[in-house]
Design a protein around this motif. Structure first.
Motif, PDB file in Angstrom:
ATOM      1  N   ASN A  42      80.758  37.808  34.672  1.00 25.37           N
ATOM      2  CA  ASN A  42      81.380  38.697  33.690  1.00 25.37           C
ATOM      3  C   ASN A  42      80.553  39.959  33.478  1.00 25.37           C
ATOM      4  OD1 ASN A  42      83.445  36.864  33.298  1.00 25.37           O
ATOM      5  ND2 ASN A  42      82.625  36.024  31.404  1.00 25.37           N
ATOM      6  N   ILE A  43      79.240  39.806  33.385  1.00 25.09           N
ATOM      7  CA  ILE A  43      78.366  40.961  33.169  1.00 25.09           C
ATOM      8  C   ILE A  43      78.418  41.898  34.367  1.00 25.09           C
ATOM      9  CG2 ILE A  43      75.964  41.687  32.893  1.00 25.09           C
ATOM     10  CD1 ILE A  43      75.550  38.995  31.349  1.00 25.09           C
ATOM     11  N   ARG A  44      78.431  41.339  35.546  1.00 25.47           N
ATOM     12  CA  ARG A  44      78.506  42.170  36.750  1.00 25.47           C
ATOM     13  C   ARG A  44      79.770  43.033  36.736  1.00 25.47           C
ATOM     14  NH1 ARG A  44      81.127  41.948  41.424  1.00 25.47           N
ATOM     15  NH2 ARG A  44      81.986  39.905  40.958  1.00 25.47           N
ATOM     16  N   GLN A  45      80.862  42.472  36.219  1.00 26.39           N
ATOM     17  CA  GLN A  45      82.131  43.197  36.231  1.00 26.39           C
ATOM     18  C   GLN A  45      82.304  44.148  35.049  1.00 26.39           C
ATOM     19  OE1 GLN A  45      85.695  40.883  37.722  1.00 26.39           O
ATOM     20  NE2 GLN A  45      84.337  39.168  37.213  1.00 26.39           N
ATOM     21  N   THR A  46      81.729  43.797  33.884  1.00 26.25           N
ATOM     22  CA  THR A  46      81.963  44.612  32.684  1.00 26.25           C
ATOM     23  C   THR A  46      80.756  45.439  32.253  1.00 26.25           C
ATOM     24  OG1 THR A  46      81.244  42.879  31.122  1.00 26.25           O
ATOM     25  CG2 THR A  46      83.562  42.848  31.843  1.00 26.25           C
ATOM     26  N   GLY A  47      79.553  45.021  32.643  1.00 23.60           N
ATOM     27  CA  GLY A  47      78.351  45.740  32.250  1.00 23.60           C
ATOM     28  C   GLY A  47      77.945  45.525  30.811  1.00 23.60           C
ATOM     29  N   GLU A  48      78.413  44.427  30.187  1.00 20.03           N
ATOM     30  CA  GLU A  48      78.128  44.202  28.771  1.00 20.03           C
ATOM     31  C   GLU A  48      77.869  42.719  28.500  1.00 20.03           C
ATOM     32  OE1 GLU A  48      80.973  47.708  26.845  1.00 20.03           O
ATOM     33  OE2 GLU A  48      81.746  45.652  26.987  1.00 20.03           O
ATOM     34  N   PHE A  49      77.021  42.452  27.491  1.00 19.95           N
ATOM     35  CA  PHE A  49      76.827  41.084  27.016  1.00 19.95           C
ATOM     36  C   PHE A  49      76.160  41.140  25.658  1.00 19.95           C
ATOM     37  CE2 PHE A  49      72.971  42.162  29.332  1.00 19.95           C
ATOM     38  CZ  PHE A  49      71.926  41.577  28.633  1.00 19.95           C
ATOM     39  N   CYS A  50      76.218  40.015  24.942  1.00 19.83           N
ATOM     40  CA  CYS A  50      75.595  39.911  23.630  1.00 19.83           C
ATOM     41  C   CYS A  50      74.659  38.708  23.621  1.00 19.83           C
ATOM     42  CB  CYS A  50      76.649  39.777  22.532  1.00 19.83           C
ATOM     43  SG  CYS A  50      75.970  39.768  20.853  1.00 19.83           S
ATOM     44  N   VAL A  51      73.456  38.904  23.096  1.00 17.09           N
ATOM     45  CA  VAL A  51      72.500  37.814  22.934  1.00 17.09           C
ATOM     46  C   VAL A  51      72.578  37.328  21.492  1.00 17.09           C
ATOM     47  CG1 VAL A  51      70.095  37.098  23.002  1.00 17.09           C
ATOM     48  CG2 VAL A  51      70.946  38.781  24.656  1.00 17.09           C
ATOM     49  N   ASN A  52      72.973  36.086  21.312  1.00 17.76           N
ATOM     50  CA  ASN A  52      73.027  35.468  19.990  1.00 17.76           C
ATOM     51  C   ASN A  52      71.797  34.584  19.821  1.00 17.76           C
ATOM     52  OD1 ASN A  52      76.058  36.120  19.220  1.00 17.76           O
ATOM     53  ND2 ASN A  52      76.049  35.436  21.348  1.00 17.76           N
ATOM     54  N   ILE A  53      71.046  34.786  18.747  1.00 19.49           N
ATOM     55  CA  ILE A  53      69.856  34.002  18.487  1.00 19.49           C
ATOM     56  C   ILE A  53      70.274  32.652  17.906  1.00 19.49           C
ATOM     57  CG2 ILE A  53      67.674  33.920  17.222  1.00 19.49           C
ATOM     58  CD1 ILE A  53      67.894  36.069  19.470  1.00 19.49           C
ATOM     59  N   VAL A  54      69.620  31.581  18.355  1.00 21.96           N
ATOM     60  CA  VAL A  54      70.032  30.225  17.984  1.00 21.96           C
ATOM     61  C   VAL A  54      69.150  29.671  16.868  1.00 21.96           C
ATOM     62  CG1 VAL A  54      70.532  27.900  18.827  1.00 21.96           C
ATOM     63  CG2 VAL A  54      70.730  29.864  20.377  1.00 21.96           C
ATOM     64  N   ALA A  55      69.763  29.323  15.754  1.00 24.53           N
ATOM     65  CA  ALA A  55      69.065  28.658  14.655  1.00 24.53           C
ATOM     66  C   ALA A  55      69.048  27.151  14.889  1.00 24.53           C
ATOM     67  CB  ALA A  55      69.753  28.962  13.320  1.00 24.53           C
TER      68      ALA A  55
END
Length: 201
Positions: free
Chosen positions: A75-88
């Protein structure tokens, strides 16, 4: 004990993951060009630069139904975007539920009963209850040694912080106890903090 990885370690389980610990967990959310949301945890994750802020995570396995690595990577290769969610710590079971090798049509948010929220600067969902989320635009995908090893580098373009984890203007990890990855099937959480001054400070 001494061993060379190319010769094998002779143990029941590879000790490498247990040696390089604790590791923060990047709970990576992406969206395919067709609008399919994906959420998966990666423990080869860290911040790597301040200005501009940048993070990295590594994908170390492949799926037969994807052109490159796992769903997140493709997905990142195709869209160039991602979100990092921090895990509690309290999100450990939900995070673990999203770690399976599911078919690309599976929405891990729905599968694990995770509430999503929209990102602001990228076309991607984020985990609404995460203590912090880092919206990222792709800088580079680096092919590493090994058949399915790829490192994703992203620039952090927007940051979400839950107000309940702030104390006197500081991001307070003890208020959510970050979940960390150890070796084997083991995890830990941050429950104690101490400070050290660098020489000359």
């Amino acid at each position: 004990m001494f061993y060379r990885p190319k010769d094998g370690h002779g143990l029941p389980h590879n000790p490498f993951n247990a040696i390089v610990t604790p590791r923060p967990i990047g709970w990576i959310s992406t969206r395919s060009p067709e609008g399919q949301d994906n959420l998966a945890p990666y423990s080869f994750f860290n911040g790597i630069a301040y200005t501009p802020p940048q993070v990295m995570f590594a994908s170390t396995s492949a799926k037969a139904d994807r052109q490159l690595g796992k769903d997140s990577l493709d997905n990142i290769r195709q869209t160039g975007e991602f979100c990092v969610n921090i895990v509690a710590y309290e999100q450990r079971d939900a995070m673990n539920a999203t770690s399976g090798l599911y078919e690309r049509e599976v929405d891990e948010f729905e599968l694990a009963g995770i509430e999503r929220a929209p990102c602001t600067d990228i076309a991607c969902a984020r985990v609404a209850a995460s203590p912090a989320a880092l919206e990222c635009r792709l800088v580079q995908i680096v092919d590493l040694l090994g058949e399915a090893n790829h490192m994703v580098i992203g620039e952090v373009v927007a940051v979400h912080i839950d107000d309940t984890v702030m104390s006197d203007g500081l991001f307070d990890v003890l208020k959510y106890q970050p979940l960390t990855r150890l070796g084997y099937r083991d995890y830990s959480r941050v429950t104690e903090v101490f400070s050290l001054k660098r020489p000359g400070e």
